[in-house]
Design a protein around this motif. Sequence first.
Motif, mmCIF file in Angstrom:
data_model
loop_
_atom_site.group_PDB
_atom_site.id
_atom_site.type_symbol
_atom_site.label_atom_id
_atom_site.label_comp_id
_atom_site.label_asym_id
_atom_site.label_seq_id
_atom_site.Cartn_x
_atom_site.Cartn_y
_atom_site.Cartn_z
ATOM 1 N N VAL A 93 -29.350 8.774 -12.110
ATOM 2 C CA VAL A 93 -30.475 8.293 -11.676
ATOM 3 C C VAL A 93 -31.270 7.048 -12.466
ATOM 4 C CG1 VAL A 93 -33.124 9.673 -12.698
ATOM 5 C CG2 VAL A 93 -30.376 10.919 -12.529
ATOM 6 N N TYR A 94 -31.743 6.604 -11.325
ATOM 7 C CA TYR A 94 -32.342 5.152 -11.173
ATOM 8 C C TYR A 94 -33.966 5.046 -11.818
ATOM 9 C CZ TYR A 94 -27.885 4.252 -8.817
ATOM 10 O OH TYR A 94 -26.385 4.329 -8.348
ATOM 11 N N ARG A 95 -33.858 5.514 -12.700
ATOM 12 C CA ARG A 95 -35.443 5.248 -14.109
ATOM 13 C C ARG A 95 -36.313 4.560 -13.411
ATOM 14 N NH1 ARG A 95 -34.897 9.166 -17.873
ATOM 15 N NH2 ARG A 95 -32.822 9.847 -18.544
ATOM 16 N N GLU A 96 -35.611 2.919 -12.830
ATOM 17 C CA GLU A 96 -36.834 1.999 -11.919
ATOM 18 C C GLU A 96 -37.226 2.224 -10.933
ATOM 19 O OE1 GLU A 96 -32.473 0.606 -10.527
ATOM 20 O OE2 GLU A 96 -33.250 2.043 -12.754
ATOM 21 N N SER A 97 -37.313 3.679 -9.982
ATOM 22 C CA SER A 97 -37.006 3.666 -9.123
ATOM 23 C C SER A 97 -39.390 4.091 -9.022
ATOM 24 C CB SER A 97 -36.704 4.656 -8.393
ATOM 25 O OG SER A 97 -37.423 5.330 -7.322
#
Length: 268
Positions: A93-97
Amino acid sequence: MPRRRIGFWYRFAAVICKPPLVVLIKRDWRGMENMPADGGFITAVNHNSHVDPFAYAHYQYNTGRVPRFLAKSGLFRKGFVGAAMRGTGQIPVYRESTDALSAFRAAIDAVERGECVAFYPEGTLTRDPDGWPMTAKTGAARVALQTKCPVIPVAQWGCNELLPPYARKPNLLPRKTHRVLAGPPVDLSRFYDQEMTADVLKEATEVIMAAVTRQLEEIRGEKAPDTPYDPRRERIEQRRRTQAQTRAVQTRAVQAPTHGQQAEGQST
């Protein structure tokens, strides 16, 4: 249910993790028949112990439909752990998106490939004082509405007795029982033709969590609170209480006579 697409890494993880789980925890597992035999689907699971991801993975592994958990993308870049995460097909999961839906693109792709994607919708260990599911994030609902896949509500109880939330030492004796109950798919069909607004996602998430909570009520033989614990609301209330206490202290300090005023009053 036949085993399929498990692969070397998942079998290797099972060889390592299953023996201690079998020794430490008894099992009362129900509802495996509700896991779809084919096609992609989501399981929505409550979270009340740092141990329960391993115990739940054991349950799900035994259904023949292994779970693909969502995890922080950084874990996939760290040596052996990263290799194991990639090898077992876990989902970064790319939380910075900044795009909420693109953050779950890998989960959507996994469902569309026919995988089981396991969500902990609460996003962290429950903070409800009695261990009930609390309010949840909308990730599972996003993926479910985007893919229109089945959502299986799963409740578990018992690992929290082995290792309570935020505890550092386990309670090994007496031996605890891990109870799991998977229910039939949650009906989200009324949301399919609606625009995926924040309100729609919130309502769909509440429907999912209500189903998880009903499964936990059956396991525990108790009634859950009418209103789920909301950590955001609790933080707001705590700030209000703190501010009220601060104002009260300041008011008392202003109203209290100084030492000089007390002496002057006594001399007169």
